[in-house]
Design an enzyme around this catalytic site. Structure first.
Site, PDB file in Angstrom:
ATOM      1  CG  HIS A   1     -15.953  15.407   6.981  1.00  0.00           C
ATOM      2  ND1 HIS A   1     -16.751  15.828   5.947  1.00  0.00           N
ATOM      3  CD2 HIS A   1     -16.738  15.448   8.097  1.00  0.00           C
ATOM      4  CE1 HIS A   1     -17.956  16.142   6.406  1.00  0.00           C
ATOM      5  NE2 HIS A   1     -17.987  15.909   7.714  1.00  0.00           N
TER       6      HIS A   1
ATOM      7  CB  SER B   1       9.751  -1.416  -3.381  1.00  0.00           C
ATOM      8  OG  SER B   1      10.533  -0.664  -4.291  1.00  0.00           O
TER       9      SER B   1
ATOM     10  CE  LYS C   1       6.940   1.873  -1.406  1.00  0.00           C
ATOM     11  NZ  LYS C   1       5.869   2.851  -1.300  1.00  0.00           N
TER      12      LYS C   1
ATOM     13  CD  GLU D   1      -1.582  -0.498  -3.756  1.00  0.00           C
ATOM     14  OE1 GLU D   1      -1.284   0.470  -4.474  1.00  0.00           O
ATOM     15  OE2 GLU D   1      -0.733  -1.277  -3.299  1.00  0.00           O
TER      16      GLU D   1
END
Ligand code: ARG
Length: 460
Positions: free
Chosen positions: A157, A278, A284, A291
């Site tokens: 979970h 970024s 970043k 992704e």
């Protein structure tokens, strides 16, 4: 202009939109090598059977070789008016060798031709993917061997459940990928039968030798039913479903890379080679490749669902609908190759932060099961009772904001008087993973042995 291939029946050419919807050359030119190999095998067989003269067969073989080098060199002009790769090659052959080119299509149709080309293409693609997956498994197993004992939280979970090792977690993917390879090889085995010689749908009256062309092209045998041979695309569907399941596995791992590399988790870091910055936030370091691995799964599923939908209502045998099998397959294959390579790259690049993972492994009372198991083993409590006692001890720790091993022996004895000092030996995460020695469990010695066994097998 009427069509070169069926001009006998047609007085004028197609409407421009007819040509646009009908032509497949823009994508089926990817089948050029397989198309030429199939034609060469067919021509040689026709000559052996006395259906074609030796001279014509030699001219055809020579002409096809010339076309292969023109395509390789980029000097071949593909024409949409000639519809597809089969007619583009044949028309060029006629330019090169004259009327003998017209004899190549004896005892054959584009229906068995395209089915043959596509089976050969998918077969090569499956072989390539299999070795790319071997490389990916090797990258994962290498990290697993290097970090067989790095403790991290195991999750259920997405809540810290019990400590595991980083190596154990990575080897889970090595196992999944080995089943993916099994499905890929299984699909390959089933697709490796030759449709060539099924002709349009009914076979042919020429005395062809289908065993011979099958052997030449590396097929195990000719397909036994001509209708089936030209009209099924289950080999593409099977491949796409194997790729879809593989994509699920890679997407789940990609998701974990995204989560683990976040500042909140900081379990792993990726180097400059596998991250992007970024344009506005200088701090970043984004896991874009992971992704995109996750996202490209959509194309692969899409190709599977698309082709299932194309095929589901088609009466036997061939219908032009089936031309829509190629574009989505090529797209899915390109995506699959890219994601396998990207995950292999990231798997090799990942740097685990061992301290951070070990600290997280200890948080959240992840050794509560070890405490319950200790109560069963050392005090002879039934597991359900041990679960209850442990729950009360965890409750005490949680209410007073402490870890389990920060409780005093007296505090624990107030809940279960028979607990002894020895309990502390199972409350640390290192001891917890060390104790999981059951077959397939996360004990570091197990993980090390599994990683080494995998590396040995993968190198064969
Ligand atoms: N381009 C066609 C395809 O990909 C080749 C087969 C054409 N056959 C036909 N009967 N029109 O399916």
């Amino acid at each position: 202009m009427s069509n070169k291939m069926w001009g006998g029946r047609f007085a004028s050419g197609p409407d421009a939109i007819m040509e646009a919807i009908n032509a497949s050359i823009d994508f089926d030119k990817r089948l050029h090598a397989q198309d030429i190999a199939g034609s060469k095998a067919h021509a040689a067989m026709l000559a052996d059977q006395g259906i074609l003269s030796k001279e014509d067969a030699a001219a055809i073989a020579h002409g096809l070789d010339t076309i292969a080098s023109e395509i390789e060199a980029g000097s071949f002009t593909f024409s949409a008016a000639l519809e597809d790769i089969h007619m583009n090659v044949e028309a060029r052959l006629a330019e090169l060798i004259g009327s003998a080119a017209g004899r190549l299509h004896t005892g054959r149709s584009r229906n068995d031709q395209v089915a043959t080309d596509f089976r050969l293409y998918v077969r090569d693609a499956l072989d390539d993917l299999d070795s790319a997956l071997n490389a990916l498994q090797t990258a994962l197993a290498t990290q697993a061997r290097d970090h067989f004992d790095a403790v991290m939280p195991g999750f259920t979970h997405l809540q810290a459940a019990q400590p595991v090792t980083f190596g154990h977690h990575l080897l889970a993917y090595v196992e999944m990928l080995s089943r993916d390879r099994g499905r890929i090889m299984d699909a390959r085995r089933r697709l490796n039968e030759s449709p060539l010689g099924a002709a349009a749908l009914a076979g042919t009256s020429f005395p062809i030798d289908r065993d011979k062309t099958a052997r030449t092209l590396g097929f195990d045998r000719p397909m036994a039913n001509s209708l089936d041979a030209v009209s099924d695309r289950d080999f593409v569907l099977e491949t796409l479903s194997a790729l879809s399941i593989m994509a699920v596995h890679l997407s789940r791992f990609a998701e974990e890379i995204v989560v683990w590399s976040s500042a909140q988790f900081a379990f792993v870091s990726l180097s400059d080679a596998w991250t992007t910055g970024s344009s506005i936030m200088p701090q970043k370091r984004n896991p874009d490749a992971a992704e995109l691995v996750r996202a490209k799964t959509g194309r692969i599923f899409g190709a599977l669902i698309g082709l299932l939908t194309v095929m589901k209502g088609l009466p036997l045998a061939y219908s032009k609908d089936m031309q829509e099998d190629k574009e989505p397959f090529f797209d899915a294959l390109d995506a699959a190759r890219l994601v396998v390579a990207a995950v292999a790259g990231m798997a090799g690049d990942l740097k685990p932060n061992r301290e951070r993972m070990a600290a997280a492994a200890g948080a959240g009372y992840s050794t509560a099961t070890d405490l319950a198991d200790w109560l069963v083993r050392e005090l002879g409590l039934p597991f359900r009772e041990a679960h209850h006692v442990t729950g009360r001890i965890v409750g005490l720790a949680s209410d007073t904001g402490r870890d389990l091993n920060a409780l005093s022996l007296e505090e624990m004895q107030a809940i279960e008087p028979r607990i002894t000092e020895a309990v502390f030996s199972v409350l640390g995460v290192e001891n917890s993973v060390k104790s999981r020695t059951s077959y397939g469990g996360t004990a570091p010695d197990n993980v090390k042995a599994q990683a080494e066994a995998w590396l040995g097998r993968l190198a064969e």
